[in-house]
Design an enzyme around this catalytic site. Structure first.
Site, PDB file in Angstrom:
ATOM      1  N   ARG A 115     -16.806 -10.119  11.755  1.00 58.92           N
ATOM      2  CA  ARG A 115     -17.781 -10.750  10.865  1.00 58.92           C
ATOM      3  C   ARG A 115     -17.327 -12.172  10.541  1.00 58.92           C
ATOM      4  NH1 ARG A 115     -16.820  -6.383   7.664  1.00 58.92           N
ATOM      5  NH2 ARG A 115     -16.009  -7.806   6.095  1.00 58.92           N
ATOM      6  N   TYR A 264     -21.625  -9.779  18.183  1.00 54.72           N
ATOM      7  CA  TYR A 264     -20.703  -8.697  17.836  1.00 54.72           C
ATOM      8  C   TYR A 264     -20.950  -8.103  16.457  1.00 54.72           C
ATOM      9  CZ  TYR A 264     -16.283  -6.166  17.563  1.00 54.72           C
ATOM     10  OH  TYR A 264     -15.343  -5.176  17.452  1.00 54.72           O
ATOM     11  N   LYS A 273     -24.681  -4.415   8.032  1.00 61.55           N
ATOM     12  CA  LYS A 273     -24.345  -5.082   6.772  1.00 61.55           C
ATOM     13  C   LYS A 273     -25.486  -5.966   6.268  1.00 61.55           C
ATOM     14  CE  LYS A 273     -20.110  -3.461   7.261  1.00 61.55           C
ATOM     15  NZ  LYS A 273     -19.643  -2.259   6.572  1.00 61.55           N
ATOM     16  N   HIS A 293     -21.532  -0.108  -0.272  1.00 59.20           N
ATOM     17  CA  HIS A 293     -20.571   0.005   0.832  1.00 59.20           C
ATOM     18  C   HIS A 293     -19.717   1.246   0.580  1.00 59.20           C
ATOM     19  CE1 HIS A 293     -17.145  -2.107   3.256  1.00 59.20           C
ATOM     20  NE2 HIS A 293     -17.923  -1.408   4.054  1.00 59.20           N
ATOM     21  N   SER A 315     -13.533  -2.669   4.191  1.00 54.87           N
ATOM     22  CA  SER A 315     -13.487  -2.337   5.622  1.00 54.87           C
ATOM     23  C   SER A 315     -12.045  -2.144   6.074  1.00 54.87           C
ATOM     24  CB  SER A 315     -14.136  -3.453   6.440  1.00 54.87           C
ATOM     25  OG  SER A 315     -15.509  -3.540   6.159  1.00 54.87           O
ATOM     26  N   CYS A 317     -10.022   0.257   5.474  1.00 52.64           N
ATOM     27  CA  CYS A 317      -9.127   0.832   4.462  1.00 52.64           C
ATOM     28  C   CYS A 317      -9.221   2.345   4.403  1.00 52.64           C
ATOM     29  CB  CYS A 317      -9.430   0.232   3.086  1.00 52.64           C
ATOM     30  SG  CYS A 317      -8.787  -1.432   2.844  1.00 52.64           S
ATOM     31  N   LYS A 319     -12.134   4.461   5.113  1.00 54.87           N
ATOM     32  CA  LYS A 319     -13.376   5.159   4.789  1.00 54.87           C
ATOM     33  C   LYS A 319     -13.684   6.245   5.806  1.00 54.87           C
ATOM     34  CE  LYS A 319     -16.440   1.911   4.488  1.00 54.87           C
ATOM     35  NZ  LYS A 319     -15.584   0.811   4.974  1.00 54.87           N
ATOM     36  N   ASP A 340     -19.836   4.794   5.845  1.00 57.64           N
ATOM     37  CA  ASP A 340     -19.786   3.356   5.566  1.00 57.64           C
ATOM     38  C   ASP A 340     -20.759   2.884   4.494  1.00 57.64           C
ATOM     39  OD1 ASP A 340     -18.658   0.780   6.129  1.00 57.64           O
ATOM     40  OD2 ASP A 340     -20.462   0.270   7.233  1.00 57.64           O
ATOM     41  N   ARG A 435     -13.550  -1.717  17.966  1.00 57.46           N
ATOM     42  CA  ARG A 435     -14.475  -0.737  17.374  1.00 57.46           C
ATOM     43  C   ARG A 435     -14.918   0.335  18.367  1.00 57.46           C
ATOM     44  NH1 ARG A 435     -15.951  -1.500  11.709  1.00 57.46           N
ATOM     45  NH2 ARG A 435     -15.022  -3.514  11.173  1.00 57.46           N
TER      46      ARG A 435
END
Length: 653
Positions: A115, A264, A273, A293, A315, A317, A319, A340, A435
């Site tokens: 991002r 991407y 997002k 989120h 992000s 961390c 989830k 997410d 990813r």
């Protein structure tokens, strides 16, 4: 009807032997008809007349602007997916992974890997609607604003003619179960087959979406990689992008997103997002709900009692690991609703209900393994697009964390194309933000209600981040207002999901810092407003920290499946069990109330739950400074009251 030869000649992007099967199947059901309208004459796949009039007008306007050679109207079918994957493979953007079932590897231009927050803007007439007015001399970090006039100038410098030589894919998609009152519909126009294939995984795409939409309103999503033909510069890794001109723009008044230059992730999969959080949070404020989120999980005990929790972490961390946890406690079963994003709305009975608006997982690969997340590993074993991971010589994938799961004789090719990569070379095999994009339905522990149009009832909200010092494993907010303060004051080590350097402790309120669609102060007011409404069953709020380290830099808590012990304590607290003691920062587990039965590692529980006075005094000062500088006059007085109360409690420790 088209003849096969004419269809192949006009398509151009697929080989005859592949086209013959696709087209012959289509001819029988009228999948391709001879177009007769000017714009419709460019349609190679799908039916122009299947698009509602409002969608046709949106497509027409942007065909004139972007000037694609051809148009592909997506239907979300398996047949179409096969075609998209073929196009991508032919163009060298993906390659098959023969060790796995229908899995693919993409490598991006190294300049297009995450991002790009610095190039992400919200455009409103009034700047204060988007971002707080910061203190004099301070650079704001809670979003980027651009005036509509300036944004129009920026977009007009980029989008005219941006799709020349390319196909425009028209993607009708639903965020959330199609037809649910909690769901929203978008139309993404993109010149990237990679985006079309990924959106099919991440959202619900197809004709059913168009039928549900009818002539209603939708969120407009325009995306281009910014690489029209003839190319001005050669592509790197066959990946079209234009990082020098990247911009991701949101226009709330028009319910529109325009993204240019990046192919991407959250920059291009605009349902993620951009729609689900930035525009979603604005829609939530307008309509009285929350776009957050947050993961959503179900937890069921041996008595058959089940609860649903939502949890917000920045992000990368953990989830996904928490959402797909394999419980270390045999009395509990964890199920996944989403990993997410959560859209949450109070129902007529005052219960907070949540849906996962996505249909897939776009998870960070490094750190995912059979040890940390066996459910994710099983999920991604088929029908998955991997991006920027390393490749093994036997046709599989590799990233940091899989060292124990790959034979020593297997050669590894890094994401940068380094053959026979070795760890001692000093660079990671996979990009830290590499990813996997995989269908949620493949997860072996997906909750039976994960696509329930009514949503699932949320009984606890959990905040957390990477805090190597000072913050205990878990604590409970005293009440809703205190819980909102806890969310507002969240801090965490930065990760590779955006362009920040890691290991820096950053303020990340509600794990939403990169995703607020409007002024953070107003966002806090929106959250606080629910405590003023009668007859709402407000969930309890918690903070967790799996990442506290000892003096030697080792994690004090084993994490992963052992985190079920924390969920068990929260479960019992929601049930009203008296197993907590009050502390300066919130309610902590009463000594001995955390179930440690069967825990294999020795854990210093006293150290893990210690609240160092000097540390928390500094924490109060840092948070106060952040609020003063970044939110300033827009900070609700209730939040400052909670900070002052915390300061008084800490000073009296």
């Amino acid at each position: 009807m088209y003849t096969l030869a004419k269809f192949v000649r006009q398509c151009g992007y697929i080989k005859p032997n592949f086209a013959s099967r696709i087209v012959e199947e289509s001819l029988g059901n009228g999948g391709f008809t001879r177009p007769y309208q000017s714009i419709a004459s460019q349609v190679l796949y799908g039916k122009w007349n299947d698009l509602p009039k409002k969608v046709q007008h949106y497509v027409q306007d942007n065909v004139k602007l972007c000037k694609p050679d051809t148009i592909h109207i997506c239907d979300g079918s398996d047949r179409e997916n096969e075609m998209l994957l073929y196009i991508l493979q032919r163009d060298g953007m993906i390659k098959p992974l023969p060790k796995m079932d229908n899995c693919w590897l993409a490598r991006t231009d190294p300049k297009d890997v995450a991002r790009v927050e610095s190039r992400t803007f919200i455009s409103t007439e009034n700047m204060r609607d988007t971002i707080p007015v910061v203190k004099n001399g301070i650079t704001g970090t809670l979003g980027n604003w651009m005036s509509p006039d300036d944004l129009d100038t920026e977009l007009n410098m980029r989008f005219p003619g941006c799709m020349k030589g390319r196909t425009m894919f028209v993607i009708p998609f639903s965020m959330g179960p199609v037809g649910s009152a909690l769901s929203k519909i978008g139309i993404e126009l993109t010149d990237s087959a990679y985006v079309a294939a990924s959106m099919r995984i991440m959202t619900r795409v197809g004709k059913k979406v168009l039928k549900t939409l009818g002539n209603g309103d939708f969120v407009k999503c325009l995306h281009s990689v910014g690489a029209p033909y003839p190319l001005k510069e050669p592509m790197v890794s066959n990946w079209p992008c234009n990082p020098k001109e990247t911009i991701i723009a949101h226009l709330p008044e028009r319910n529109e997103i325009c993204s240019y230059g990046s192919g991407y992730g959250g920059n291009s999969l605009l349902g993620k997002k951009c729609f689900a959080l930035r525009l979603g949070s604005i829609l939530g404020r307008r309509e009285g709900w929350l776009a957050e989120h947050m993961l959503i999980l179900g937890i069921e005990n041996s008595k058959g009692e089940k609860k649903y929790f939502a949890a917000a972490f920045p992000s990368a961390c953990g989830k996904t690991n928490l959402a797909m946890m394999k419980s270390a406690l045999p009395d509990y079963k964890i199920t996944c609703v989403g990993d997410d994003i959560a859209w949450m709305r109070f129902d007529k009975d005052g219960k907070l209900r949540a849906i996962n608006p996505e249909a897939g997982f776009f998870g960070v690969a490094p750190g995912t393994s059979m040890k940390t997340n066996p459910m994710a590993m099983e999920t991604i074993s088929r029908n998955t697009i991997f991006t920027n991971v390393a490749e093994t010589s036997d046709g599989g994938v590799f990233w940091e964390g899989l060292e124990g799961e790959v034979s020593r004789t297997t050669k590894i090719k890094s994401w940068l194309g380094v053959e026979d990569w070795h760890a001692e070379q000093g660079k990671p095999a996979a990009h830290p933000n590499s990813r996997f994009c995989t269908p949620a339905a493949q997860c072996p522990i997906m909750d039976e209600r994960w696509q329930d149009p009514e949503g699932v009832p949320i009984e606890a909200i959990i905040f957390g981040g990477r805090r190597p010092e000072g913050v205990p494993l878990v604590y409970e907010a005293f009440n809703w207002q205190h819980g909102v303060y806890i969310g507002a004051s969240m801090r965490s080590e930065a990760t590779a999901a955006a362009e920040h350097k890691s290991k820096v402790i950053m303020h990340d309120p509600f794990a939403m810092r990169p995703f607020f669609g409007y002024n953070f102060g107003h966002y806090l007011e929106h959250w606080l407003s629910f405590q003023q409404k009668q007859d709402l069953d407000l969930p309890k709020i918690y903070h967790v920290n799996w990442f506290r380290k000892d003096k030697n830099g080792r994690f004090m808590w084993p994490g992963f499946g052992e985190n079920s012990r924390v969920l068990d304590w929260i479960f019992r607290r929601v049930n009203g069990e008296d197993c907590a003691v009050q502390s300066a920062i919130g309610n902590l587990p009463r000594k001995g109330s955390l179930n440690l039965e069967g825990l294999q590692e020795d854990v210093d529980m006293d150290a893990l739950f210690s609240i160092p006075k000097e540390y928390w005094q500094k924490e109060v000062k840092d948070i106060g400074k952040y609020f003063d500088e970044q939110v300033h006059e827009d900070l609700p007085p209730e939040i400052m009251k909670e900070l002052r109360s915390l300061e008084a409690r800490v000073n009296s420790m």
